[in-house]
Design a protein around this motif. Structure first.
Motif: not given
Length: 254
Positions: A101-120
């Protein structure tokens, strides 16, 4: 640690996810990939292919104890969570043993930790205990040690079984500094979590560098397919050459 280069080459083969993720892949190329995965020096750990080829690979590798891995949210990491979960469920129905799975890494660079964690979390729920989940953090795009660390923590806390450096589709893929940071997070949070170096590992010397790093940080027992992988294609040719064999492989870089 790896003065015996033949031993190192055989070990690296056993830890490899032999990969073909090209836009023009077809059944014939996947059949060749599966043939290459069974070598005179032992089998690779897995093949990694697009979802549409899972059924074919499962059929071809049924007797070889080689896992079939596939990718979701690949390569951009920009998919909606429900779509990515649907991709995962479909891949599992096809017979996938492992999901990368590719983590939503762009969201993470923008300070959004919730979307990547929820996807995983949601993709891991779809995988359950039977299907291995590797999370690609795209370390070459994250670049900064702090972001690589945060991405690794998010992936592991979300339920990843492995964290993986790269898609192989960006300019910078696996690097030893990024691997060091990822392995440090693993050592602190859960030493049973696996690590996969993907992209840029092309020679036995490259492979030895990563194996030595992991063994020094987490012990030599960490170097098993349950906890350590290479994502590669052309690497196999180099390893077999070191062992005195020859092979053809797709010279792509994952």
């Amino acid at each position: 640690m790896f003065e015996d280069r033949q031993y190192a080459a055989k070990l690296a083969i056993s830890l490899m996810d032999l990969t073909s993720l090209n836009d023009d892949d077809n059944n014939s190329e996947i059949e060749m990939l599966c043939q290459q995965a069974t070598t005179f020096a032992g089998n690779t750990a897995a093949v990694c292919i697009y979802p549409e080829f899972i059924s074919l690979a499962k059929q071809l590798l049924a007797k070889d104890n080689i896992a079939v891995a596939t990718v979701v949210n690949f390569p951009s990491g920009n998919g909606q969570i429900d779509m990515v979960v649907s991709q995962t469920n479909q891949a599992i129905e096809y017979g996938a043993d492992e999901i990368d799975l590719v983590l939503p890494y762009i969201a993470l660079t923008q300070g959004n930790m919730d979307t990547p964690k929820a996807m995983v979390e949601q993709v891991k729920a779809a995988c359950g205990d039977e299907v291995l989940l590797k999370v690609i953090i795209e370390s070459g795009v994250l670049k900064e040690t702090d972001l690589i660390r945060k991405a690794s923590e998010v992936a592991i806390n979300g339920g990843a079984d492995f964290i993986k450096t790269s898609t192989g589709k960006v300019d910078i893929n696996a690097t030893l500094p990024a691997a060091t940071t990822m392995l440090e997070v693993i050592s602190v949070l859960n030493p049973k979590i696996g690590f996969k170096a993907a992209g840029g590992v092309r020679t036995l010397d490259d492979a030895i560098s990563y194996m030595e790093l992991a063994a020094n940080m987490l012990g030599s027992g960490y170097l098993s397919k349950e906890t350590f992988r290479f994502g590669a294609s052309g690497l196999l040719v180099n390893l077999l050459s070191e062992l005195g064999f020859s092979a053809q492989a797709n010279e792509t870089d994952y």
